[in-house]
Scaffold this motif. Structure first.
Motif, PDB file in Angstrom:
ATOM      1  N   THR A 123      43.064  38.649  43.996  1.00  0.00           N
ATOM      2  CA  THR A 123      43.215  39.963  43.365  1.00  0.00           C
ATOM      3  C   THR A 123      42.561  39.904  41.981  1.00  0.00           C
ATOM      4  N   ASP A 124      42.364  41.076  41.401  1.00  0.00           N
ATOM      5  CA  ASP A 124      41.799  41.110  40.044  1.00  0.00           C
ATOM      6  C   ASP A 124      42.699  40.345  39.066  1.00  0.00           C
ATOM      7  N   ALA A 125      44.016  40.523  39.227  1.00  0.00           N
ATOM      8  CA  ALA A 125      44.951  39.846  38.312  1.00  0.00           C
ATOM      9  C   ALA A 125      44.833  38.331  38.455  1.00  0.00           C
ATOM     10  N   GLU A 126      44.594  37.869  39.671  1.00  0.00           N
ATOM     11  CA  GLU A 126      44.449  36.420  39.873  1.00  0.00           C
ATOM     12  C   GLU A 126      43.139  35.910  39.255  1.00  0.00           C
ATOM     13  N   ILE A 127      42.115  36.697  39.381  1.00  0.00           N
ATOM     14  CA  ILE A 127      40.834  36.291  38.780  1.00  0.00           C
ATOM     15  C   ILE A 127      40.975  36.151  37.258  1.00  0.00           C
ATOM     16  N   GLU A 128      41.875  36.954  36.677  1.00  0.00           N
ATOM     17  CA  GLU A 128      42.110  36.865  35.227  1.00  0.00           C
ATOM     18  C   GLU A 128      42.622  35.478  34.809  1.00  0.00           C
ATOM     19  N   GLN A 129      43.177  34.742  35.752  1.00  0.00           N
ATOM     20  CA  GLN A 129      43.711  33.400  35.446  1.00  0.00           C
ATOM     21  C   GLN A 129      42.601  32.347  35.347  1.00  0.00           C
ATOM     22  N   ILE A 130      41.407  32.749  35.700  1.00  0.00           N
ATOM     23  CA  ILE A 130      40.283  31.789  35.706  1.00  0.00           C
ATOM     24  C   ILE A 130      39.393  32.074  34.502  1.00  0.00           C
ATOM     25  N   ASP A 131      39.306  31.072  33.606  1.00  0.00           N
ATOM     26  CA  ASP A 131      38.504  31.285  32.403  1.00  0.00           C
ATOM     27  C   ASP A 131      37.016  31.232  32.694  1.00  0.00           C
ATOM     28  N   LEU A 132      36.655  30.424  33.670  1.00  0.00           N
ATOM     29  CA  LEU A 132      35.220  30.209  33.927  1.00  0.00           C
ATOM     30  C   LEU A 132      35.006  29.954  35.410  1.00  0.00           C
ATOM     31  N   VAL A 133      33.980  30.601  35.966  1.00  0.00           N
ATOM     32  CA  VAL A 133      33.621  30.352  37.361  1.00  0.00           C
ATOM     33  C   VAL A 133      32.272  29.636  37.397  1.00  0.00           C
ATOM     34  N   LEU A 134      32.272  28.461  37.987  1.00  0.00           N
ATOM     35  CA  LEU A 134      31.011  27.736  38.209  1.00  0.00           C
ATOM     36  C   LEU A 134      30.538  28.165  39.588  1.00  0.00           C
ATOM     37  N   LEU A 135      29.579  29.071  39.607  1.00  0.00           N
ATOM     38  CA  LEU A 135      29.208  29.719  40.861  1.00  0.00           C
ATOM     39  C   LEU A 135      27.898  29.147  41.410  1.00  0.00           C
TER      40      LEU A 135
ATOM     41  N   ARG B 157      31.574  41.346  41.151  1.00  0.00           N
ATOM     42  CA  ARG B 157      32.979  41.641  40.795  1.00  0.00           C
ATOM     43  C   ARG B 157      33.372  40.882  39.521  1.00  0.00           C
ATOM     44  N   LEU B 158      32.970  39.628  39.426  1.00  0.00           N
ATOM     45  CA  LEU B 158      33.254  38.851  38.215  1.00  0.00           C
ATOM     46  C   LEU B 158      32.628  39.548  37.006  1.00  0.00           C
ATOM     47  N   SER B 159      31.466  40.081  37.210  1.00  0.00           N
ATOM     48  CA  SER B 159      30.783  40.783  36.129  1.00  0.00           C
ATOM     49  C   SER B 159      31.596  42.017  35.712  1.00  0.00           C
ATOM     50  N   ARG B 160      32.050  42.783  36.701  1.00  0.00           N
ATOM     51  CA  ARG B 160      32.856  43.982  36.373  1.00  0.00           C
ATOM     52  C   ARG B 160      34.118  43.593  35.619  1.00  0.00           C
ATOM     53  N   LEU B 161      34.697  42.426  35.979  1.00  0.00           N
ATOM     54  CA  LEU B 161      35.944  41.973  35.346  1.00  0.00           C
ATOM     55  C   LEU B 161      35.672  41.182  34.054  1.00  0.00           C
TER      56      LEU B 161
END
Ligand code: SF4
Length: 280
Positions: A153-165, A191-195
């Motif tokens: 979820t968006d709220a869960e993504i907020e828990q991640i400071d950095l994504v190594l994609l 989506r990461l960009s939007r968030l």
């Protein structure tokens, strides 16, 4: 056998992710695995390694998860493809392990990185562990191929400071390279960009497979437009994982592929820099 019983006998820390580890969950009942995936109470980990300086900012504790649905031709950790190769570790054990390093990680401006395998194969365990790390004030990062990003979820993504994609290629060759389509990864990146979550792009450079200048130009353009990419890491292909393919009896097709030349790596970095990105 229950997952907890198995984990009593397994050494949690590996010398490095290059240590071959297989069948650490053999004997765990299927129902226990299903329940673990549903709740995140237990994760299946290849290992923990400490002191990494290459898996996010500062010095990192890295939890290497088992399980990946991709089959990249140049994967250097094929022993992480199957979840059964990972050791069952309760969420509490993992948090306890993290707790041992929390102060050191903060002092060294580092944090926790989940890598793999593909951490989002175990999305409940991953997000619960990252949330616990955040609650301790520890910086969180996840190295992912992004394919299962819609499990969060968006709220869960907020828990991640950095994504190594990991971005491999935007061309139709993606399916040949990885066994899967690229679009879910690109959608996760958007989506990461939007968030407004930070991304470090990881690009594995393989001569003859991912070195097409036009393709790299497209990846660079896509990454720049996201407007959240802090850096691009151009990772030259190497043969260090080859012994694992041999040991697992999996057909390895890149045995004759040399490491890219420094000139080629320089040219690729410059292509990323040409669109305003930092590339190393
Ligand atoms: S996504 Fe990563 S772990 Fe999965 S096959 Fe590709 S390189 Fe290996």
């Amino acid at each position: 056998m229950s997952a907890e019983r198995v984990s009593e006998h397994v050494q949690l820390e590996a010398k490095s992710p290059f240590e071959l580890r297989v069948n650490l969950s053999i004997g765990v009942e299927e129902s226990a695995v299903k329940n673990a995936l549903k709740t995140g109470d237990i994760g299946f980990l290849h290992s923990f390694t400490t002191g990494s300086a290459v898996d996010g900012p500062g010095v990192r504790l890295v939890a290497w998860t088992a399980g990946c649905q991709w089959r990249c031709l140049y994967c250097h950790n094929p022993d992480t493809w199957n979840m059964i190769n990972g050791m069952p570790v309760t969420l509490d054990q993992a948090i306890e392990e993290l707790g041992k390093y929390r102060h050191g990680l903060k002092i060294m401006a580092g944090g926790l990185t989940l890598s793999g395998g593909e951490p989002l194969m175990q999305d409940r365990f991953a997000i619960r562990l990252l949330t616990a790390a955040r609650a301790m004030g520890v910086h969180t990062a996840i190295e992912t191929n992004g394919y299962l990003g819609d499990r969060l979820t968006d709220a869960e993504i907020e828990q991640i400071d950095l994504v190594l994609l990991g971005l491999k290629t935007t061309s139709a060759r993606h399916r040949t390279l990885t066994g899967k389509d690229m679009e879910p990864t690109l959608e996760f990146a958007r989506r990461l960009s939007r968030l407004r979550r930070k991304i470090w792009v990881r690009f594995v450079l393989v001569s003859g497979l991912t070195d097409d200048p036009k393709d790299i130009e497209q990846i660079a353009k896509f990454a720049a437009e996201l407007d959240v990419v802090e850096r691009v890491e151009v990772l030259p292909f190497h043969q260090l994982g080859r012994f694992k393919w041999d040991a697992l009896g999996v057909n390895y097709t890149l045995g004759d592929v040399p490491a890219p030349s420094p000139e080629m790596a320089k040219r690729v970095c410059e292509q990323f820099r040409a669109v305003g990105l930092k590339a190393y």
